[in-house]
Design an enzyme around this catalytic site. Sequence first.
Site, short mmCIF file in Angstrom:
data_model
loop_
_atom_site.label_atom_id
_atom_site.label_comp_id
_atom_site.label_asym_id
_atom_site.label_seq_id
_atom_site.Cartn_x
_atom_site.Cartn_y
_atom_site.Cartn_z
N ASP A 133 0.86 -1.19 0.00
CA ASP A 133 0.00 0.00 0.00
C ASP A 133 0.89 1.24 0.00
O ASP A 133 1.85 1.28 0.76
CB ASP A 133 -0.80 -0.04 1.31
CG ASP A 133 -2.25 0.27 1.13
OD1 ASP A 133 -2.63 0.72 0.04
OD2 ASP A 133 -3.01 0.07 2.09
N ASP B 170 -2.35 6.92 -0.85
CA ASP B 170 -2.10 8.23 -0.23
C ASP B 170 -2.71 9.35 -1.06
O ASP B 170 -2.38 10.51 -0.87
CB ASP B 170 -0.59 8.45 -0.09
CG ASP B 170 -0.20 8.72 1.35
OD1 ASP B 170 -1.06 8.58 2.22
OD2 ASP B 170 0.96 9.06 1.58
N ASP C 270 -11.22 2.76 -1.67
CA ASP C 270 -11.56 1.72 -0.71
C ASP C 270 -13.06 1.43 -0.88
O ASP C 270 -13.88 2.34 -0.79
CB ASP C 270 -11.32 2.19 0.73
CG ASP C 270 -9.86 2.03 1.14
OD1 ASP C 270 -9.01 1.90 0.26
OD2 ASP C 270 -9.58 2.05 2.35
C1 GLA Z 1 -5.75 1.50 2.74
C2 GLA Z 1 -6.14 0.37 1.79
C3 GLA Z 1 -7.05 -0.61 2.47
C4 GLA Z 1 -6.38 -1.16 3.71
C5 GLA Z 1 -5.96 -0.02 4.62
C6 GLA Z 1 -5.12 -0.51 5.78
O1 GLA Z 1 -6.82 2.29 3.08
O2 GLA Z 1 -6.76 0.91 0.66
O3 GLA Z 1 -7.37 -1.67 1.58
O4 GLA Z 1 -5.28 -1.92 3.33
O5 GLA Z 1 -5.17 0.93 3.92
O6 GLA Z 1 -4.68 0.53 6.61
#
Ligand code: GLA
Length: 467
Positions: free
Chosen positions: A168, A213, A237
């Site tokens: 990530d 980010d 997300d």
């Molecule tokens: C981001 C990702 C999520 C998850 C969170 C964990 O938001 O998009 O899928 O992995 O981080 O903190």
Amino acid sequence: MNVAGPRALVPLIGCLLLVGLGGDGGGVGLVTGSATNRQVSADLARTPPMGWNSWNALGGNVRDSDIRAAADALVRSGMRAAGYRYVIVDDGWMAPTRGGDGRLVADPERFPAGIAALAAYVHARGLQFGLYASPGRTTCQGLPGSFGHETTDAATFAAWGVDYLKYDACGYPDLRPAGTDARRWLIAGFARMRAALDATGRPVVFSINPSSDGDPAAGRAWTWAPRVAHLWRVTNDHAPCWATTEPMDGYPGVCTTDNLDAARAWEPDGGPGRWNDLDMLAIGLTPATANPVVRQLAGLATGTPAASLDDTEARAEMSIWSMLASPLLAGNDLTRMTATTAAILTNPAVLAIDQDPLGAAPIPVPRGDGLLLWTRPLADGDTAVLAVNRGDSPHAATLTGAELALPATAAAGGYRATDLWTGTITTSADGALPLTLAPHAAALLRLTPAGLTPAGRDVRRVPQAQD
Ligand code: GLA
């Protein structure tokens, strides 16, 4: 994590779909290790990876016992037999500081046996083990990132038995030295870990989230990410809701139909070994079992604090993810899953669309009546068709042969359309296909040319393990 208002979405939003920023990483000249090293992971993920990820249900409070329970439930529920094989521990597994030797350490209270023992438990059940990390100094949850530690961390992951890494971007874009190119910097961060993983000699599926980010440099990730990763996030997300109806501070929506809309930008891309990732499934996530961050995200998008997908919407989500050949990573609490949710997640005819070995690009078909329509050629000459009624009233339509982009045999001789949720077969002699869809329902169909009706072609077959 505070998600009390739209501003707080900035760190929360995993991957903004930023279209039209230009540039595609062409000529970036990625260095991802020697040709021999690259070969280590070249044949992985020939079909979209399937499994379970801890984030949607457990959030940052992930524990060893929960992961073991999820692995057991994958087996017990029939999901492993259906093809779900990766058990992925998302953010939250690490201790707040590295060990004295510079290596990452699992949180000693929540993972008392350590990660290698957990991976062994997962492997002993015929499953594969996934873990989460970040190219920044910290993960999205503020835990130690891999920046400057890539070689050590990759070696640690390999020694622990990691088969899949979710990487990530959180915390990474801000580290870019002044005056350097943002896109090159971003790509290099992912390429470093890919090279480090390959150098270990252990085949590891590499899943990246280049814009967690909110980094605009990620841009059209699908134009460069296939050279670095096996799968890359192309959406925000995802949360358990049908449609974003509230303003999200300029960010793309987070619900099921928002992801389908976003897909119009990237549909020509993807294929065996390189997949556009629509994010973890929200099927079966209830207000009682979703982690608070995901729950609040759905609430912000809909203005409904207890948003979730009903069974019709869950079938639609499964149809969409499968039609778009997305990785299928369940995110629900598998230990508290209804029989209906299990049946939706394991429908073999639907999974066969997702796992079709051709991995051909899905094609959006514009219509003037609000129906969302996609087609996709399949490896055996059949055609998959997805129709989604996003609206709140029933929708009747007749699809035409021209819209369905039928192969010549089906166009000339007609076809049989199998509804992959009900098993109902409709025969069409002239290409036309009448449909009636309930509100928020999807039809996922497999069209078989009538002239090719074969003994032995079983469209309800169970997909085979892909790599
Ligand atoms: C981001 C990702 C999520 C998850 C969170 C964990 O938001 O998009 O899928 O992995 O981080 O903190």
